[in-house]
Design a protein around this motif. Sequence first.
Motif, PDB file in Angstrom:
ATOM      1  N   TRP A  75       0.837  -1.198   0.000  1.00  0.00           N
ATOM      2  CA  TRP A  75       0.000   0.000   0.000  1.00  0.00           C
ATOM      3  C   TRP A  75       0.875   1.252   0.000  1.00  0.00           C
ATOM      4  N   ASP A  79       1.822   1.687  -3.873  1.00  0.00           N
ATOM      5  CA  ASP A  79       0.525   2.328  -4.084  1.00  0.00           C
ATOM      6  C   ASP A  79      -0.549   1.331  -4.518  1.00  0.00           C
ATOM      7  N   ARG A  81      -3.602  -0.125  -3.474  1.00  0.00           N
ATOM      8  CA  ARG A  81      -4.685   0.118  -2.515  1.00  0.00           C
ATOM      9  C   ARG A  81      -5.519  -1.138  -2.282  1.00  0.00           C
ATOM     10  N   ASP A  83      -9.232  -2.715  -1.092  1.00  0.00           N
ATOM     11  CA  ASP A  83     -10.641  -2.368  -0.930  1.00  0.00           C
ATOM     12  C   ASP A  83     -11.139  -2.876   0.426  1.00  0.00           C
TER      13      ASP A  83
END
Length: 109
Positions: A75, A79, A81, A83
């Motif tokens: 993360w 980067d 991400r 959910d």
Amino acid sequence: MHYLFLAVAIIAEVAATSALAKTAGFTKPLPTLLCLGFYALAFSCLAQVVKFMPIGIAYAIWCGAGIVLIAGIAWRVYDQRLDIPAIIGISFILVGTVIINAFSSSVSH
């Protein structure tokens, strides 16, 4: 002492997996050497841990902590991400790891 080996095994595995993303399928020499070296360290330390702790418990802790840490690194660094379902699932892994450590009689404290 086995918890120190377990911590080193977890950190080494996280370092190896982080380096794995940079190996480009093991075609880049330096990241590949780092990856393999850290995996060797991780498994060497894990082998010491299972002398004192059941392998199923040691592996569950090793994997659970590694998954949580790698997800955080992915993360922050890459980067990638997560959910809501992924966060919930990883939270269950973290909670399971804590329950094993805090309450299981299979873990020698």
